[in-house]
Motif scaffolding. Structure first.
Motif, PDB file in Angstrom:
ATOM      1  N   MET A  45       0.837  -1.196   0.000  1.00 25.48           N
ATOM      2  CA  MET A  45       0.000   0.000   0.000  1.00 25.48           C
ATOM      3  C   MET A  45       0.870   1.244   0.000  1.00 25.48           C
ATOM      4  SD  MET A  45      -2.741   1.311   2.884  1.00 25.48           S
ATOM      5  CE  MET A  45      -4.124   0.344   2.336  1.00 25.48           C
ATOM      6  N   LYS A  46       0.657   2.116  -0.983  1.00 21.20           N
ATOM      7  CA  LYS A  46       1.376   3.385  -1.068  1.00 21.20           C
ATOM      8  C   LYS A  46       0.474   4.496  -0.531  1.00 21.20           C
ATOM      9  CE  LYS A  46       4.045   2.144  -5.200  1.00 21.20           C
ATOM     10  NZ  LYS A  46       4.332   2.504  -6.616  1.00 21.20           N
ATOM     11  N   ILE A  47       0.959   5.178   0.476  1.00 19.63           N
ATOM     12  CA  ILE A  47       0.168   6.235   1.124  1.00 19.63           C
ATOM     13  C   ILE A  47       0.865   7.576   0.931  1.00 19.63           C
ATOM     14  CG2 ILE A  47      -0.740   7.099   3.309  1.00 19.63           C
ATOM     15  CD1 ILE A  47      -0.842   4.230   4.285  1.00 19.63           C
ATOM     16  N   THR A  48       0.119   8.580   0.522  1.00 25.15           N
ATOM     17  CA  THR A  48       0.630   9.947   0.499  1.00 25.15           C
ATOM     18  C   THR A  48       0.089  10.662   1.727  1.00 25.15           C
ATOM     19  OG1 THR A  48       0.867  10.109  -1.896  1.00 25.15           O
ATOM     20  CG2 THR A  48       0.584  12.164  -0.693  1.00 25.15           C
ATOM     21  N   LEU A  49       0.994  11.152   2.561  1.00 21.55           N
ATOM     22  CA  LEU A  49       0.634  11.884   3.775  1.00 21.55           C
ATOM     23  C   LEU A  49       0.705  13.383   3.507  1.00 21.55           C
ATOM     24  CD1 LEU A  49       2.733  10.006   6.493  1.00 21.55           C
ATOM     25  CD2 LEU A  49       0.310   9.700   5.993  1.00 21.55           C
ATOM     26  N   ILE A  50      -0.303  14.113   3.956  1.00 21.93           N
ATOM     27  CA  ILE A  50      -0.369  15.555   3.723  1.00 21.93           C
ATOM     28  C   ILE A  50      -0.154  16.309   5.036  1.00 21.93           C
ATOM     29  CG2 ILE A  50      -1.785  17.468   2.915  1.00 21.93           C
ATOM     30  CD1 ILE A  50      -1.040  15.445   0.737  1.00 21.93           C
ATOM     31  N   ALA A  51       0.747  17.276   4.996  1.00 23.51           N
ATOM     32  CA  ALA A  51       0.931  18.192   6.124  1.00 23.51           C
ATOM     33  C   ALA A  51       1.143  19.583   5.558  1.00 23.51           C
ATOM     34  CB  ALA A  51       2.121  17.789   6.982  1.00 23.51           C
ATOM     35  N   GLY A  52       0.603  20.576   6.237  1.00 24.19           N
ATOM     36  CA  GLY A  52       0.773  21.910   5.703  1.00 24.19           C
ATOM     37  C   GLY A  52       0.882  23.004   6.732  1.00 24.19           C
ATOM     38  N   ALA A  53       0.248  22.820   7.883  1.00 26.23           N
ATOM     39  CA  ALA A  53       0.210  23.861   8.900  1.00 26.23           C
ATOM     40  C   ALA A  53       0.603  23.287  10.250  1.00 26.23           C
ATOM     41  CB  ALA A  53      -1.190  24.477   8.974  1.00 26.23           C
ATOM     42  N   VAL A 113      -5.131  12.610   4.954  1.00 26.38           N
ATOM     43  CA  VAL A 113      -5.103  13.998   5.414  1.00 26.38           C
ATOM     44  C   VAL A 113      -5.434  14.033   6.898  1.00 26.38           C
ATOM     45  CG1 VAL A 113      -5.701  14.953   3.163  1.00 26.38           C
ATOM     46  CG2 VAL A 113      -7.526  14.374   4.760  1.00 26.38           C
ATOM     47  N   VAL A 114      -4.956  15.054   7.582  1.00 32.94           N
ATOM     48  CA  VAL A 114      -5.181  15.170   9.021  1.00 32.94           C
ATOM     49  C   VAL A 114      -5.756  16.543   9.346  1.00 32.94           C
ATOM     50  CG1 VAL A 114      -3.311  13.572   9.591  1.00 32.94           C
ATOM     51  CG2 VAL A 114      -2.825  16.016   9.474  1.00 32.94           C
ATOM     52  N   GLY A 115      -6.569  16.586  10.390  1.00 33.43           N
ATOM     53  CA  GLY A 115      -7.031  17.859  10.922  1.00 33.43           C
ATOM     54  C   GLY A 115      -8.035  18.575  10.044  1.00 33.43           C
ATOM     55  N   ASP A 116      -7.946  19.919  10.049  1.00 34.94           N
ATOM     56  CA  ASP A 116      -9.008  20.724   9.435  1.00 34.94           C
ATOM     57  C   ASP A 116      -8.497  22.015   8.805  1.00 34.94           C
ATOM     58  OD1 ASP A 116      -8.362  22.217  11.689  1.00 34.94           O
ATOM     59  OD2 ASP A 116     -10.143  21.623  12.799  1.00 34.94           O
ATOM     60  N   VAL A 117      -7.239  22.019   8.366  1.00 38.34           N
ATOM     61  CA  VAL A 117      -6.696  23.234   7.770  1.00 38.34           C
ATOM     62  C   VAL A 117      -6.986  23.254   6.267  1.00 38.34           C
ATOM     63  CG1 VAL A 117      -4.896  23.395   9.529  1.00 38.34           C
ATOM     64  CG2 VAL A 117      -4.409  22.202   7.373  1.00 38.34           C
ATOM     65  N   THR A 118      -6.633  24.341   5.619  1.00 35.71           N
ATOM     66  CA  THR A 118      -6.888  24.485   4.187  1.00 35.71           C
ATOM     67  C   THR A 118      -6.288  23.338   3.388  1.00 35.71           C
ATOM     68  OG1 THR A 118      -6.981  26.891   4.391  1.00 35.71           O
ATOM     69  CG2 THR A 118      -6.536  26.002   2.203  1.00 35.71           C
ATOM     70  N   ALA A 144      -8.127  20.935   0.546  1.00 40.50           N
ATOM     71  CA  ALA A 144      -7.640  21.085  -0.825  1.00 40.50           C
ATOM     72  C   ALA A 144      -7.101  19.772  -1.375  1.00 40.50           C
ATOM     73  CB  ALA A 144      -6.558  22.163  -0.877  1.00 40.50           C
ATOM     74  N   CYS A 145      -6.308  19.071  -0.576  1.00 43.69           N
ATOM     75  CA  CYS A 145      -5.700  17.829  -1.056  1.00 43.69           C
ATOM     76  C   CYS A 145      -6.713  16.690  -1.124  1.00 43.69           C
ATOM     77  CB  CYS A 145      -4.505  17.450  -0.185  1.00 43.69           C
ATOM     78  SG  CYS A 145      -3.119  18.613  -0.356  1.00 43.69           S
ATOM     79  N   ALA A 146      -7.711  16.702  -0.243  1.00 42.97           N
ATOM     80  CA  ALA A 146      -8.768  15.692  -0.316  1.00 42.97           C
ATOM     81  C   ALA A 146      -9.552  15.833  -1.615  1.00 42.97           C
ATOM     82  CB  ALA A 146      -9.698  15.813   0.886  1.00 42.97           C
TER      83      ALA A 146
END
Length: 364
Positions: free
Chosen positions: A1-9, A97-102, A106-108
């Motif tokens: 399984m390949k997972i892309t993790l998103i972080a931004g803030a 994706v995690v949390g509730d930031v922009t 956007a990434c979802a």
């Protein structure tokens, strides 16, 4: 399984750190799981992002989208354009994706339009206040998510009320608390501890950033004056963004006349939580901090009229004081009288949420 993790803030980094560590542990044990870390660049100030990578032992991102700055619409668009290219060049089985930031929203959206499954960590939390940008981010993200990882039964019930099936919801606990528990012994005493002659339980930590509290000068000034008046002269440690500091100065408050109010630059995770852990109380309009104070048993006063984390009030040490400056004094008087509730720790806030998430991902 390949997972892309998103972080931004800033709030994202505390949430992805334990997930990365849990994925690497599973991979080392022979599990078929890998990840690619994408930093959207939503927070581009070193104190707001890069410092956290070092402190929380997060590997350097595989991609940095540079999506910071601009209005919310401009930022959302920049992140979406950049992430679309990233995901097309580096396809994944799942975008997490995690949390509730922009960046979360956007990434979802991009992932779903590219027919990629989406998992949302911290799904289902709701303030039911559509004046909050985060609430819109939560609602949009959860409306297109495939797998929902929740911090509480309450969050799961919110999802069920919108028609989400039980087998899509996984009550795993709180990854923020994973990070807190792992790093609690590593908290660092900031230099201002000695400079200001602080002592345990004898000062307050403040964080105020929501537009409804800080953008209206008259209201912000009234809140600050109420906090200062009710603090009985105890030190008030207030890490502020330069923009907030400018608003304070423009409001006409003379900081030289308030010897117990100490404005500082934004702090790293380890220093800030050292201050929180040893404070008499925290005064905030943040959501995440209410979770950390609950687990550390520190009284917390939230200057908001609602919360998306009701378990911090129902079970923990947090109380909704509201945004009326007149309510601040009575709340502080209650604290000084020794009548603050002791609080407890919510279910599954035990430092093992990320392990549960990875276990569920491996079953999918």
């Amino acid at each position: 399984m390949k997972i892309t993790l998103i972080a931004g803030a800033r709030p994202n980094f505390m949430k992805i750190a334990p997930i990365i560590h849990a994925i690497k542990k599973a991979e080392d044990n022979g599990a078929n799981i890998t990840y690619r870390l994408v930093h959207t660049g939503q927070h581009y100030d070193e104190k707001m992002s890069d410092t956290f990578f070092h402190e929380l032992a997060i590997p350097a991102p595989d991609a940095h989208l540079g999506g910071g700055g601009g209005t919310q619409a401009e930022q959302t668009a920049a992140i979406m354009v950049a992430f679309e290219k990233e995901l097309m060049n580096n396809p994944a089985d799942l975008v997490l994706v995690v949390g509730d930031v922009t960046s979360t929203m956007a990434c979802a959206i991009v992932a779903k339009k590219l027919n990629t499954k989406v998992a949302h960590v911290e799904a289902g939390i709701r303030s039911f206040d559509l004046t909050m940008p985060e609430e819109i981010n939560r609602m949009v993200t959860d409306s297109i998510t495939d797998y929902f990882f929740t911090t509480s039964v309450w969050a799961g019930n919110n999802l069920k009320h919108t028609g989400i099936a039980d087998d899509q919801i996984f009550f795993v606990g709180n990854v923020m608390i994973d990070t807190l528990r792992k790093n609690e012994a590593r908290f660092v005493k900031p230099s201002l501890w000695e400079t200001l002659n602080l002592s345990q339980g004898n000062y307050f930590v403040m964080t105020l950033h929501r537009p409804g509290n800080v953008d209206e000068q008259a209201k912000f000034k009234a809140l600050l004056e109420a906090i200062i008046a009710g603090s009985n002269g105890k030190p008030l440690i207030f890490p502020v963004h330069p923009r907030t500091k400018n608003i304070i100065e423009e409001s006409g408050i003379n900081l030289d006349d308030i010897p117990n109010l100490h404005l500082t630059s934004p702090m790293g995770y380890l220093e800030f939580n050292y201050l929180v852990k040893h404070a008499m109380a925290v005064i905030t309009d943040s959501g995440g901090i209410t979770e950390e104070t609950t687990v550390m048993g520190v009284p917390c006063m939230t200057l908001r009229d609602n919360t998306e984390r009701p378990e911090t009030c129902d079970v923990g040490t947090n109380e909704l004081v509201g945004t009326d400056p007149a309510k601040v004094g009575p709340a502080l008087a209650k604290l000084f009288a020794g009548n603050w509730k002791p609080g407890a720790i919510p279910e599954k806030w035990d430092g093992k949420a990320a392990e549960r998430i990875v276990d569920e991902l491996l079953k999918l």
